[in-house]
Design a protein around this motif. Structure first.
Motif, short mmCIF file in Angstrom:
data_model
loop_
_atom_site.label_atom_id
_atom_site.label_comp_id
_atom_site.label_asym_id
_atom_site.label_seq_id
_atom_site.Cartn_x
_atom_site.Cartn_y
_atom_site.Cartn_z
N PRO A 224 78.81 -28.13 17.61
CA PRO A 224 78.79 -29.05 16.47
C PRO A 224 78.83 -28.33 15.12
O PRO A 224 79.50 -28.78 14.19
N ALA A 225 78.12 -27.19 15.02
CA ALA A 225 78.14 -26.43 13.77
C ALA A 225 79.54 -25.89 13.49
O ALA A 225 80.04 -25.99 12.37
N LYS A 226 80.17 -25.34 14.51
CA LYS A 226 81.53 -24.82 14.35
C LYS A 226 82.51 -25.92 13.98
O LYS A 226 83.35 -25.75 13.09
N ALA A 227 82.39 -27.09 14.62
CA ALA A 227 83.30 -28.20 14.33
C ALA A 227 83.18 -28.65 12.88
O ALA A 227 84.18 -28.97 12.22
N ALA A 228 81.95 -28.69 12.36
CA ALA A 228 81.74 -29.11 10.98
C ALA A 228 82.38 -28.12 10.01
O ALA A 228 83.01 -28.52 9.03
N LEU A 229 82.22 -26.82 10.28
CA LEU A 229 82.82 -25.81 9.42
C LEU A 229 84.34 -25.80 9.54
O LEU A 229 85.05 -25.65 8.54
N ASP A 230 84.84 -25.98 10.77
CA ASP A 230 86.30 -26.02 10.99
C ASP A 230 86.94 -27.11 10.16
O ASP A 230 88.07 -26.97 9.68
N GLU A 231 86.23 -28.21 9.99
CA GLU A 231 86.80 -29.40 9.36
C GLU A 231 86.90 -29.30 7.84
O GLU A 231 87.79 -29.89 7.23
N SER A 232 86.02 -28.50 7.20
CA SER A 232 85.98 -28.60 5.74
C SER A 232 85.68 -27.32 4.97
O SER A 232 85.79 -27.31 3.75
N CYS A 233 85.29 -26.24 5.64
CA CYS A 233 84.77 -25.07 4.92
C CYS A 233 85.76 -23.91 4.88
O CYS A 233 86.51 -23.69 5.84
N PRO A 264 91.71 -20.50 4.07
CA PRO A 264 92.03 -20.59 2.64
C PRO A 264 92.39 -21.99 2.18
O PRO A 264 92.24 -22.32 1.00
N GLN A 265 92.85 -22.85 3.11
CA GLN A 265 93.23 -24.21 2.72
C GLN A 265 92.05 -25.04 2.24
O GLN A 265 92.22 -26.06 1.57
N PHE A 266 90.83 -24.62 2.58
CA PHE A 266 89.63 -25.35 2.16
C PHE A 266 88.93 -24.70 0.97
O PHE A 266 87.89 -25.20 0.53
N ARG A 267 89.47 -23.61 0.47
CA ARG A 267 88.87 -22.96 -0.69
C ARG A 267 89.19 -23.77 -1.95
O ARG A 267 90.32 -24.20 -2.14
N ASP A 268 88.21 -24.00 -2.80
CA ASP A 268 88.39 -24.70 -4.05
C ASP A 268 89.38 -23.92 -4.92
O ASP A 268 89.13 -22.76 -5.26
N GLU A 269 90.50 -24.55 -5.27
CA GLU A 269 91.56 -23.83 -5.99
C GLU A 269 91.10 -23.35 -7.36
O GLU A 269 91.46 -22.26 -7.80
N GLU A 270 90.32 -24.17 -8.04
CA GLU A 270 89.85 -23.77 -9.37
C GLU A 270 88.92 -22.56 -9.28
O GLU A 270 89.03 -21.61 -10.06
N LEU A 271 87.99 -22.59 -8.31
CA LEU A 271 87.08 -21.47 -8.14
C LEU A 271 87.83 -20.22 -7.68
O LEU A 271 87.52 -19.11 -8.11
N GLU A 272 88.80 -20.41 -6.80
CA GLU A 272 89.59 -19.28 -6.33
C GLU A 272 90.36 -18.65 -7.48
O GLU A 272 90.47 -17.42 -7.58
#
Length: 354
Positions: A224-233, A264-272
């Protein structure tokens, strides 16, 4: 006593299920990231994240390189602080009286414990919690000792996106996100140690004969922890079981090896964009994993990496496992007067030997 108002939110956002504050990268000491803790609810974890967010004001303009890998204490300038926030800052599904009281009551009874070769101590997370009914306002006191925990950078630090952390659904997923954020090499962790760090009782996920039920641990904690991170982090992980006898697939599982995965697709573009501005010169020439390890594990700033980029570029050409070599040098450097200068000189010596 210094009063602090933390992120009072507009009540119109009360039923929003995602964080409503402006996203930002926050820094926390490795000591807290991978500390032993009791099993906190997600609401308790979010309160701690909001306290951590308030701590960031003390880090503006600070060169963390001066503290990472050294015994220097960061003077944060904070003492016991009276904090105030709105309930929607930590409970995104709506204002539920029972959830609020349960989170405050439980967190007020929790303690952070620390021990090294020189000392042992413990401190509370919050004290004197209050909830003002029909206002949504939460108040509590934060101890000076907790600020020390957040800024104890001697063993390094982690940097992660605040809103990604706040939006995670469980305490386990949050702990793994903080652990894997910026990580560049595998982590081997025993089952016993992993349970201890996550606040899971030693006898949980065992059968009546005391045998570990690894399948239950995977299904209820790791997957469950991995699935949550896979989805958005921007950072997640893969893992494999570590067995007592690596050549026998039926051998007892003693732990896990966690492999960091950057998304990288979930990294905030402005922060990046802000981050790239500071390190674009060296980033395109140095392997990204090497760069991240130098930044977040060895404590080098972008400017320091740029200044010594020729050494690092040559090292990654000459040394087969540069991150492994840096890990060894980083450990040895902690007792040196100038840890990063010592690492640079040691690398130059190894390049010369090659």
């Amino acid at each position: 006593m210094w009063g602090l108002c933390i992120f009072a939110a507009n009540q119109s956002f009360m039923k929003k299920k995602l964080p409503i504050t402006k996203n930002k990268d926050v820094v926390v000491s490795w000591v807290y990231t991978w500390s032993k803790q009791q099993d906190m609810s997600i609401h308790e974890q979010r309160i701690v994240l909001r306290i951590l967010e308030a701590c960031q004001a003390e880090l503006k303009g600070v060169k963390l390189k001066d503290y990472a890998g050294t015994k220097r204490k960061f003077e944060h300038g904070l003492w016991d602080v009276d904090a105030q926030m709105h309930v929607s800052d930590v409970i995104f599904s709506g204002r539920d009286y029972n959830e609020i009281i349960a989170a405050l009551d439980s967190l007020a009874g929790r303690f952070f414990t620390y021990e090294d070769d020189e000392e042992w101590w413990k401190c509370g997370f919050i004290s004197n919690p209050k909830y003002k009914k029909r206002t949504g306002i939460i108040t509590f006191r934060v101890s000076n000792d907790l600020w020390d925990v957040f800024t104890k950078f001697a063993k390094g630090y982690r940097e992660f996106e605040l809103n990604k952390a706040l939006a995670l659904p469980t305490g386990y997923s949050l702990r793994f996100y903080m652990l894997m954020s910026g990580q560049v090499y595998p982590l081997d962790i025993s089952l016993e140690n992993l349970k201890d760090r996550l606040g899971i009782p030693a006898d949980k996920y065992k059968d009546k004969n005391g045998k570990d039920r690894i399948d239950h641990f995977e299904e209820r904690v790791l997957k469950p922890a991995k699935a949550a991170l896979d989805e958005s982090c921007p950072y997640t992980f893969n893992y494999v079981k570590v067995r007592e006898n690596p050549n026998n697939k039926r051998s007892k599982v003693t732990g896990f090896r966690f492999y960091p995965v950057y998304q990288p697709q979930f990294r905030d573009e402005e922060l990046e964009g802000k981050e790239l501005q500071a390190k674009v010169t060296a980033r395109y020439q140095i392997d990204s994993h090497v760069y991240e390890y130098l930044r977040y594990s060895c404590g080098f700033t972008s400017e320091e990496i740029n200044r010594n980029k020729e050494t690092f570029i040559t090292a990654q050409e000459k040394i087969t496992d540069l991150i492994g070599e840096l890990a060894l040098l980083n450990g040895k450097s902690r007792e040196k007067n100038n840890p990063k200068g010592w690492i640079i000189n040691a690398l130059k010596g190894k390049i010369k030997d090659k």
